[in-house]
Every structure is written in C-alpha cells, then in structure tokens.
Design a protein around this motif. Structure first.
Motif, mmCIF file in Angstrom:
data_model
loop_
_atom_site.group_PDB
_atom_site.id
_atom_site.type_symbol
_atom_site.label_atom_id
_atom_site.label_comp_id
_atom_site.label_asym_id
_atom_site.label_seq_id
_atom_site.Cartn_x
_atom_site.Cartn_y
_atom_site.Cartn_z
ATOM 1 N N VAL A 171 4.210 18.908 33.162
ATOM 2 C CA VAL A 171 3.759 18.355 34.425
ATOM 3 C C VAL A 171 3.006 19.119 35.249
ATOM 4 C CG1 VAL A 171 5.110 18.009 36.690
ATOM 5 C CG2 VAL A 171 6.389 17.000 34.639
ATOM 6 N N GLY A 172 3.216 20.354 35.127
ATOM 7 C CA GLY A 172 2.183 21.207 35.843
ATOM 8 C C GLY A 172 0.669 21.047 35.496
ATOM 9 N N VAL A 173 0.716 20.962 33.958
ATOM 10 C CA VAL A 173 -0.633 20.897 33.432
ATOM 11 C C VAL A 173 -1.379 19.397 33.939
ATOM 12 C CG1 VAL A 173 -1.871 20.342 31.315
ATOM 13 C CG2 VAL A 173 -0.351 22.252 31.581
ATOM 14 N N ASP A 174 -0.518 18.401 33.952
ATOM 15 C CA ASP A 174 -1.012 17.252 34.382
ATOM 16 C C ASP A 174 -1.221 17.264 36.112
ATOM 17 O OD1 ASP A 174 -1.246 14.229 33.904
ATOM 18 O OD2 ASP A 174 0.287 14.000 35.482
ATOM 19 N N LEU A 175 -0.382 17.946 36.695
ATOM 20 C CA LEU A 175 -0.821 17.987 38.141
ATOM 21 C C LEU A 175 -2.052 18.689 38.402
ATOM 22 C CD1 LEU A 175 0.352 17.386 40.789
ATOM 23 C CD2 LEU A 175 1.808 19.506 40.855
ATOM 24 N N VAL A 176 -2.413 19.681 37.759
ATOM 25 C CA VAL A 176 -3.543 20.596 37.812
ATOM 26 C C VAL A 176 -4.715 19.773 37.705
ATOM 27 C CG1 VAL A 176 -3.681 21.856 35.912
ATOM 28 C CG2 VAL A 176 -4.451 23.036 38.026
ATOM 29 N N ALA A 177 -4.464 18.952 36.531
ATOM 30 C CA ALA A 177 -5.612 18.093 35.961
ATOM 31 C C ALA A 177 -6.116 16.861 37.079
ATOM 32 C CB ALA A 177 -5.172 17.557 34.726
ATOM 33 N N ARG A 178 -5.022 16.434 37.484
ATOM 34 C CA ARG A 178 -5.178 15.258 38.352
ATOM 35 C C ARG A 178 -5.605 15.690 39.816
ATOM 36 N NH1 ARG A 178 -3.197 10.428 36.811
ATOM 37 N NH2 ARG A 178 -1.727 10.594 34.703
ATOM 38 N N GLU A 179 -5.043 16.985 40.407
ATOM 39 C CA GLU A 179 -5.084 17.169 41.962
ATOM 40 C C GLU A 179 -5.466 18.523 42.298
ATOM 41 O OE1 GLU A 179 -1.778 16.058 43.958
ATOM 42 O OE2 GLU A 179 -1.069 14.120 42.871
ATOM 43 N N GLY A 180 -5.594 19.467 41.044
ATOM 44 C CA GLY A 180 -6.243 20.780 41.345
ATOM 45 C C GLY A 180 -5.246 21.956 41.442
ATOM 46 N N SER A 181 -5.506 23.065 41.487
ATOM 47 C CA SER A 181 -4.635 24.030 41.333
ATOM 48 C C SER A 181 -3.903 24.026 42.736
ATOM 49 C CB SER A 181 -5.167 25.444 41.015
ATOM 50 O OG SER A 181 -6.188 26.005 41.841
ATOM 51 N N SER A 182 -4.297 23.855 43.933
ATOM 52 C CA SER A 182 -3.664 23.845 45.204
ATOM 53 C C SER A 182 -2.584 22.967 45.123
ATOM 54 C CB SER A 182 -4.632 23.698 46.152
ATOM 55 O OG SER A 182 -5.353 22.159 46.151
ATOM 56 N N ALA A 183 -2.365 21.878 44.344
ATOM 57 C CA ALA A 183 -1.364 20.957 44.173
ATOM 58 C C ALA A 183 -0.113 21.470 43.631
ATOM 59 C CB ALA A 183 -1.563 19.753 43.761
ATOM 60 N N LEU A 184 -0.132 22.643 42.965
ATOM 61 C CA LEU A 184 0.825 23.309 42.297
ATOM 62 C C LEU A 184 1.865 24.072 43.243
ATOM 63 C CD1 LEU A 184 -0.926 24.723 39.050
ATOM 64 C CD2 LEU A 184 0.479 22.684 39.101
ATOM 65 N N SER A 185 3.182 23.360 43.192
ATOM 66 C CA SER A 185 4.101 23.978 44.066
ATOM 67 C C SER A 185 5.298 23.803 43.173
ATOM 68 C CB SER A 185 4.220 23.292 45.519
ATOM 69 O OG SER A 185 4.774 22.181 45.274
ATOM 70 N N LEU A 186 6.468 24.512 43.359
ATOM 71 C CA LEU A 186 7.483 24.428 42.488
ATOM 72 C C LEU A 186 8.197 23.163 42.912
ATOM 73 C CD1 LEU A 186 9.039 27.903 42.991
ATOM 74 C CD2 LEU A 186 8.454 27.042 40.812
ATOM 75 N N ARG A 187 8.083 23.068 44.252
ATOM 76 C CA ARG A 187 8.938 21.494 44.548
ATOM 77 C C ARG A 187 8.195 20.285 44.091
ATOM 78 N NH1 ARG A 187 12.371 20.867 48.747
ATOM 79 N NH2 ARG A 187 12.281 23.013 49.437
ATOM 80 N N GLU A 188 6.673 20.291 44.189
ATOM 81 C CA GLU A 188 6.018 19.186 43.494
ATOM 82 C C GLU A 188 6.218 18.919 41.972
ATOM 83 O OE1 GLU A 188 4.431 15.570 43.775
ATOM 84 O OE2 GLU A 188 5.260 16.781 45.102
ATOM 85 N N ILE A 189 6.244 20.423 41.450
ATOM 86 C CA ILE A 189 6.450 20.181 39.982
ATOM 87 C C ILE A 189 8.042 19.741 39.632
ATOM 88 C CG2 ILE A 189 6.595 21.774 37.918
ATOM 89 C CD1 ILE A 189 4.244 23.316 38.789
ATOM 90 N N ALA A 190 8.754 20.434 40.100
ATOM 91 C CA ALA A 190 10.352 19.846 40.069
ATOM 92 C C ALA A 190 10.494 18.404 40.323
ATOM 93 C CB ALA A 190 11.295 20.863 40.784
ATOM 94 N N ARG A 191 9.900 17.925 41.591
ATOM 95 C CA ARG A 191 9.985 16.406 41.701
ATOM 96 C C ARG A 191 9.323 15.649 40.796
ATOM 97 N NH1 ARG A 191 7.421 12.272 43.761
ATOM 98 N NH2 ARG A 191 5.445 13.099 43.839
ATOM 99 N N ARG A 192 8.145 15.982 40.106
ATOM 100 C CA ARG A 192 7.494 15.241 39.303
ATOM 101 C C ARG A 192 8.160 15.342 37.831
ATOM 102 N NH1 ARG A 192 1.282 14.159 40.300
ATOM 103 N NH2 ARG A 192 1.343 14.234 42.607
ATOM 104 N N ALA A 193 9.077 16.390 37.639
ATOM 105 C CA ALA A 193 9.744 16.367 36.391
ATOM 106 C C ALA A 193 11.140 15.652 36.343
ATOM 107 C CB ALA A 193 9.982 18.039 36.193
ATOM 108 N N GLY A 194 11.428 15.309 37.768
ATOM 109 C CA GLY A 194 12.718 14.604 37.713
ATOM 110 C C GLY A 194 13.928 15.515 38.035
ATOM 111 N N VAL A 195 13.663 16.774 38.458
ATOM 112 C CA VAL A 195 14.855 18.051 38.400
ATOM 113 C C VAL A 195 15.092 18.532 39.794
ATOM 114 C CG1 VAL A 195 14.640 18.575 35.948
ATOM 115 C CG2 VAL A 195 13.414 19.674 37.626
ATOM 116 N N SER A 196 15.948 19.012 40.074
ATOM 117 C CA SER A 196 16.098 19.629 41.609
ATOM 118 C C SER A 196 15.045 20.693 41.681
ATOM 119 C CB SER A 196 17.467 20.204 41.736
ATOM 120 O OG SER A 196 17.495 21.332 40.880
#
Length: 197
Positions: free
Chosen positions: A15-40
């Motif tokens: 999910v983090g790899v996909d997020l950084v590819a789509r939105e850049g490294s500034s979009a990487l947060s624990l909360r956003e990665i967890a949300r996109r992975a479907g976990v708390s």
C-alpha cells in the motif's frame, strides 16, 4: 479470520509503494497507509516499531525494483563496460523521472542513516555493480584511487545529474533538453577513457 502477520506486513508495504507512486512521498503517513490497507491506524506499529522502519521497508522496494532493472541492463559481462555505465546512467535518470516519489524516499538521509539493515542490504548490491563496472572500465593505476572511490564519486555525480534534471535546473543552465552529453561528461571525468573515441 485474521490475516497472517507476514501477509499484513507485506500489504502495508505494498500500500505504501502504491501510495508513494500515486501521490509522492509526502502522502506517506501511518494513518493513511493503515486506512488504505483496511486496518486500524495502530496496526502498522505491530509490524514496524517506528514510522521510519515502515518508510525504510517501502523504500527498500524501490531499491529492489531498480536492482531488477540494473540486472537486466548489465547482465552481459562481455559487453563494453563504458557503454554499460552510460546505459546505467540513462536508466538512473529515467528511474528518477518515472518514480519521483520513490526516488526521493530511497535517498532520505534519515532512513539511510538509521538502523535500517534491510535498506542497506538492498542498496549495497547496486553499488557493487557500479564498482564492478568501474573496475572493468578503468583499471586502478598505481597510486590511484580504488575503484570503490571512483564509483562513489561517479554515483554522486550521476545522482546529482538525476536530481537536478528532475528539478529542471540543469536544463536551464546548460540550455539543452538532452541529458546524454551530461552523462558522457560525468563518465569521462571519472573514467578518463582513452579507447572510446
């Protein structure tokens, strides 16, 4: 039914790899990665003790991807090492352009300096490829710098070209839209070829 630990860990990285590819490294947060992975939002902490550890695991995938491309490019040990180094320089700039967020993440100083053994293990083989090519292209003269030193200087030069090309700075000052002459100049400055002209 709960997901196996290794599987969820891998999914968080994916999910983090996909997020950084789509939105850049500034979009990487624990909360956003967890949300996109479907976990708390606390779930990543079970697999990554720190935020930097998660970022390093994501960055490691960038090195793996780049390493696969490099292996395909320089697999022929009988090929001209100068030509292979030039192709490697082109690939490095292209990788930076095509993977801007990942390229930025891969070279974050806080990740590289930290206790991220996996990240160093992923980046080390790429440098050894460069050292091997430099050794083949430029035998160490008596009293001259070791191939690893020349490779380190060349890498710094290529990385600078890639980064400045991404920013558009080099195109403006050298007034050209072709990176090739810059790559050749970098190789020639470090390798001083005598048989390639």
């Amino acid at each position: 039914m709960s997901e196996p630990d290794g599987s969820l860990r891998a999914r968080l990285v994916e999910v983090g790899v996909d997020l950084v590819a789509r939105e850049g490294s500034s979009a990487l947060s624990l909360r956003e990665i967890a949300r996109r992975a479907g976990v708390s939002h606390g779930a990543p902490r079970r697999y990554f003790p720190t935020y930097q550890a998660l970022l390093a695991a994501i960055a490691r995938q960038g090195y793996v991807h780049l390493g696969q491309q490099v292996a395909e490019l320089v697999g022929d040990e009988d090929a001209d090492p100068y030509a292979q180094l030039l192709a490697l320089g082109r690939l490095y700039v292209q990788f930076a352009q095509a993977n801007r967020g990942m390229f930025e993440l891969m070279f974050r100083h806080d990740l590289l300096r930290g206790n991220n053994v996996g990240l160093r293990e992923a980046s080390g083989p790429l440098f050894r490829v460069l050292v091997g090519l430099v050794t083949r292209a430029r035998p160490t003269p008596p009293g001259g710098p070791a191939s690893s030193v020349v490779a380190g200087a060349l890498w710094a030069n290529l990385h600078g070209i890639a980064q400045l090309w991404l920013w558009g700075s080099l195109q403006a000052v050298v007034e050209m839209d072709d990176v090739e002459p810059l790559l050749r100049a970098a190789l020639d400055a470090h390798l001083r070829p005598t048989t390639h002209f």
